[in-house]
Structure formats: C-alpha cells, structure tokens
Design an enzyme around this catalytic site. Structure first.
Site, mmCIF file in Angstrom:
data_model
loop_
_atom_site.group_PDB
_atom_site.id
_atom_site.type_symbol
_atom_site.label_atom_id
_atom_site.label_comp_id
_atom_site.label_asym_id
_atom_site.label_seq_id
_atom_site.Cartn_x
_atom_site.Cartn_y
_atom_site.Cartn_z
ATOM 1 N N CYS A 89 -4.346 -12.496 9.599
ATOM 2 C CA CYS A 89 -3.988 -12.426 11.012
ATOM 3 C C CYS A 89 -5.253 -12.681 11.828
ATOM 4 O O CYS A 89 -6.215 -11.900 11.731
ATOM 5 C CB CYS A 89 -3.381 -11.065 11.347
ATOM 6 S SG CYS A 89 -2.876 -10.970 13.067
ATOM 7 N N GLY A 90 -5.242 -13.760 12.597
ATOM 8 C CA GLY A 90 -6.431 -14.148 13.360
ATOM 9 C C GLY A 90 -6.692 -13.225 14.539
ATOM 10 O O GLY A 90 -7.793 -12.688 14.694
ATOM 11 N N HIS A 91 -5.664 -13.027 15.369
ATOM 12 C CA HIS A 91 -5.890 -12.149 16.525
ATOM 13 C C HIS A 91 -6.216 -10.754 16.030
ATOM 14 O O HIS A 91 -7.018 -10.034 16.622
ATOM 15 C CB HIS A 91 -4.658 -12.129 17.459
ATOM 16 C CG HIS A 91 -3.712 -11.011 17.178
ATOM 17 N ND1 HIS A 91 -2.642 -11.128 16.318
ATOM 18 C CD2 HIS A 91 -3.727 -9.706 17.573
ATOM 19 C CE1 HIS A 91 -2.019 -9.958 16.238
ATOM 20 N NE2 HIS A 91 -2.656 -9.088 16.990
ATOM 21 N N HIS A 209 6.633 -18.159 10.307
ATOM 22 C CA HIS A 209 6.137 -18.353 11.674
ATOM 23 C C HIS A 209 6.563 -19.742 12.161
ATOM 24 O O HIS A 209 6.394 -20.730 11.438
ATOM 25 C CB HIS A 209 4.608 -18.309 11.740
ATOM 26 C CG HIS A 209 3.998 -16.972 11.434
ATOM 27 N ND1 HIS A 209 3.955 -16.425 10.172
ATOM 28 C CD2 HIS A 209 3.385 -16.082 12.253
ATOM 29 C CE1 HIS A 209 3.336 -15.250 10.222
ATOM 30 N NE2 HIS A 209 2.986 -15.006 11.474
ATOM 31 N N ASP A 234 4.097 -14.118 19.615
ATOM 32 C CA ASP A 234 2.669 -13.813 19.736
ATOM 33 C C ASP A 234 2.219 -14.015 21.177
ATOM 34 O O ASP A 234 2.420 -15.092 21.737
ATOM 35 C CB ASP A 234 1.901 -14.735 18.784
ATOM 36 C CG ASP A 234 0.521 -14.213 18.473
ATOM 37 O OD1 ASP A 234 -0.060 -13.517 19.322
ATOM 38 O OD2 ASP A 234 0.007 -14.515 17.381
ATOM 39 N N CYS A 238 -2.430 -17.158 18.515
ATOM 40 C CA CYS A 238 -2.216 -16.990 17.079
ATOM 41 C C CYS A 238 -3.345 -17.670 16.286
ATOM 42 O O CYS A 238 -3.393 -18.906 16.194
ATOM 43 C CB CYS A 238 -0.850 -17.528 16.640
ATOM 44 S SG CYS A 238 -0.432 -17.060 14.950
ATOM 45 N N GLY A 239 -4.188 -16.851 15.685
ATOM 46 C CA GLY A 239 -5.348 -17.394 14.951
ATOM 47 C C GLY A 239 -4.946 -18.211 13.739
ATOM 48 O O GLY A 239 -5.491 -19.299 13.504
ATOM 49 N N THR A 240 -3.978 -17.712 12.970
ATOM 50 C CA THR A 240 -3.558 -18.478 11.789
ATOM 51 C C THR A 240 -2.730 -19.692 12.219
ATOM 52 O O THR A 240 -2.790 -20.743 11.585
ATOM 53 C CB THR A 240 -2.775 -17.582 10.804
ATOM 54 O OG1 THR A 240 -1.729 -16.890 11.514
ATOM 55 C CG2 THR A 240 -3.677 -16.556 10.148
HETATM 56 O O1 PYC Z 1 -3.251 -14.335 15.173
HETATM 57 O O2 PYC Z 1 -2.887 -15.058 13.137
HETATM 58 C C1 PYC Z 1 -2.554 -14.454 14.137
HETATM 59 C C2 PYC Z 1 -1.225 -13.772 14.153
HETATM 60 C C3 PYC Z 1 -0.278 -13.775 13.168
HETATM 61 C C4 PYC Z 1 0.785 -13.010 13.635
HETATM 62 C C5 PYC Z 1 0.464 -12.541 14.885
HETATM 63 N N1 PYC Z 1 -0.776 -13.025 15.181
#
Ligand code: PYC
Length: 312
Positions: A89-91, A209, A234, A238-240
């Site tokens: 999870c990036g965030h 996702h 999100d 979303c980082g990923t």
């Molecule tokens: O930021 O990767 C992300 C992420 C995944 C699900 C919610 N945020």
C-alpha cells in the site's frame, strides 16, 4: 477483561492509514508474507475489530509493523482493510513512515521494509514528505476488452504495482469529485465483469483494484478514480495504482526513466512519480506526504456485542 490497542491515524492525500502501535496479535514470522498468512488464518478478528465499524470504516487502511530478524529492514509491514489484506500500500507506507517519524522512531534518510510482495525502500525527506521505491511493476496484458452493462465496450490494461489493477481510459466519464457515484458504479461493474469472465492477473490472482483515468489539470498529468478492494475508493492517487500506471506508460514508451509523472487523485491530492530501470524491470518511485490526525486507544470490551467489528 477489556483490552486496549493503541493506534495512530494519519492521512495521505486524504486517504487514511491506521498504524497499530501496541496490542497487535502476537505474530512471529520469518517474513511479512508469512506474517500476513498467519494473521489471516488465526487473527483475522483483530483486523475486523481495528478496521470495521464501529471503531473505523471501510475507507481506512490498517497497518501492522512486526519486528524482523533481518538487520537491513525496519520490520515486516502488513496492510489490511475491511475485506482482507493487501499486497502493498503506497499511501499507507507514506502514512506509516510519517507516523514513525512523529513518534521519533525513524530518522530522516533511507530505510527498507519487508512487505508480503517484496522489499520496498523509503526515503524520509527532511520536509516530511516520503518517497517510496516500490516493488518492480509491470503491465501483464494490454487493451483487454470488457462489455460493461450500462457503460458499453471498454478496454483496460492489467498491471501489477504491488496489487493487481485494471486501468481504463476509454470509459467516457468525467473524472471529477462531483461524478463519484457514476465512477463508482462503473468501476464496480468492471470488477464484476472481470470476475464473471475469469479475467485475472498473473497466476490467476484476482484483480481487486480498478482505476479510471481522466485528464489532469495545470498541476498534474492525469487524474484517477481508484476503486479499492471492497467498495471504498481511494482518496489519494493510490501509490500502487500510480506504480501500475507508470509501468503501463513505460511499456508504451510514453514515459522515459526519470521523467516526472504527477498523478492527481479524485479529491485533488497529488503524488509525484517517476521510474528507474532496475535489472530490466520498472522500479517506480512515488512521493507524497502524510499528516497525523489521531493518537488513540481502541477499547475491546468482551461484553460489547460488536467487540470484533461489524463485518459482512
Ligand atoms: O496507495 O497503494 C495505495 C493504496 C492501495 C489501496 C489504498 N491505497
């Protein structure tokens, strides 16, 4: 006897992260992948107690950080939400690093974490922002056609960015906050079709996702709407998901190594992204900031009928 679980809540570009500080399940594992397996198999009631109503809600991502026997990592980092456990999870990573900095448990500089999908490196910058060097990301399939009731024939790329994503541009919808209900309906319908038609990521892994892209503004290259596993979207870019996007842009030759990509979220927050080629793989770098919003104790009272959360 009631038990208490200390958590610190933060948000990254509007998307919440809840890091468990004390009172987590007593898991001892070789690595984060094994920790996630054990948590899911034996301690899932803690996930629902921490993240589901009445103590939280489906928009919050939780994080456990367990010690590791490895000297080169800060720990084993496992993310979870209202429906299960994430790959990465990036965030959430940005939120965890900001929280550890707030607790004075992490210095500015470079640190590594073990996650269920591989090691990630973070740079905690002096200004409080955080850059993640994510797991290698790639496009698995390009231009997959799906006929979505009410939305027509759409095409999407399937890409890995630490989770599986279906990335759609030709949906014809306005990617704006005031259009959330329609974006949500479209993304949910796409996911249903993927499930019905058995369209998956590599190794038959579920695509949980969905990302819908639209034009950016003066400050960004693109704006996205990201449906997370479950029904929440999100609030961050979303980082990923940004990593998956970067992998697709790289595969199309539309973004060169080190070229900047500003990904804006549906609420207007931005991540700064770029990539490097690392052993022939795309390594995304995603930079953002988080803010601490609460330092709290969750009380688990065995006489509370919803002690372990309201789960579906
Ligand atoms: O930021 O990767 C992300 C992420 C995944 C699900 C919610 N945020």
């Amino acid at each position: 006897m009631s038990q208490a679980i200390r958590v610190i809540d933060s948000h990254t570009g509007g998307e919440p992260t809840r890091l468990v500080i004390d009172g987590q399940p007593p898991v001892v594992a070789e690595n984060a992948k094994e920790a996630r397996y054990v948590l899911n198999r034996h301690w899932d009631h803690y996930r629902t107690a921490i993240i589901d109503e009445p103590r939280s809600s489906d928009i919050v991502v939780g994080a456990y950080l367990y010690p590791s026997a490895r000297a080169d990592v800060v720990g084993q980092l496992v993310f979870f939400n209202n429906v299960g456990y994430l790959g990465m999870c990036g965030h959430g990573t940005i939120g965890v690093v900001a929280t550890l900095r707030w607790l004075n448990r992490l210095s500015a500089g470079t640190h590594k974490f073990d996650t269920p999908v591989g090691d990630i490196t973070v740079e905690a910058h002096a200004d409080g922002s955080v850059t993640i060097a994510n797991v290698p990301s790639y496009r698995y399939r390009q231009g997959v056609a799906v006929d979505v009731p009410g939305f027509g024939l759409l095409h999407g790329d399937i890409a890995w960015g630490g989770n599986w994503f279906f990335l759609v541009e030709d949906h014809g919808l306005r990617v704006h906050y005031d259009n959330i209900t329609t974006l949500q309906r479209c993304a949910e319908s796409i996911r249903e079709i993927l499930q019905q038609e058995g369209i998956t990521g590599a190794n038959n892994e579920e695509i949980d996702h969905i990302e819908l892209f639209g034009a950016g503004d003066d400050d960004s290259d693109s704006r996205n709407f990201v449906l997370c596993p479950g029904l929440a979207y999100d609030r961050s870019p979303c980082g990923t998901g940004t990593s998956a996007k970067i992998a697709c842009l790289a595969a199309d030759g539309k973004l060169q190594p080190q070229q900047r990509w500003r990904q804006q979220s549906i609420v207007g927050s931005c991540f700064d992204a770029r990539y490097e080629i690392d052993a022939d793989q795309v390594r995304p770098y995603v930079r953002g900031s988080a803010h601490i919003v609460a330092d709290a104790s969750l009380i688990l009272d065995p006489n509370d009928p919803y002690c372990w959360g309201i789960s579906n």
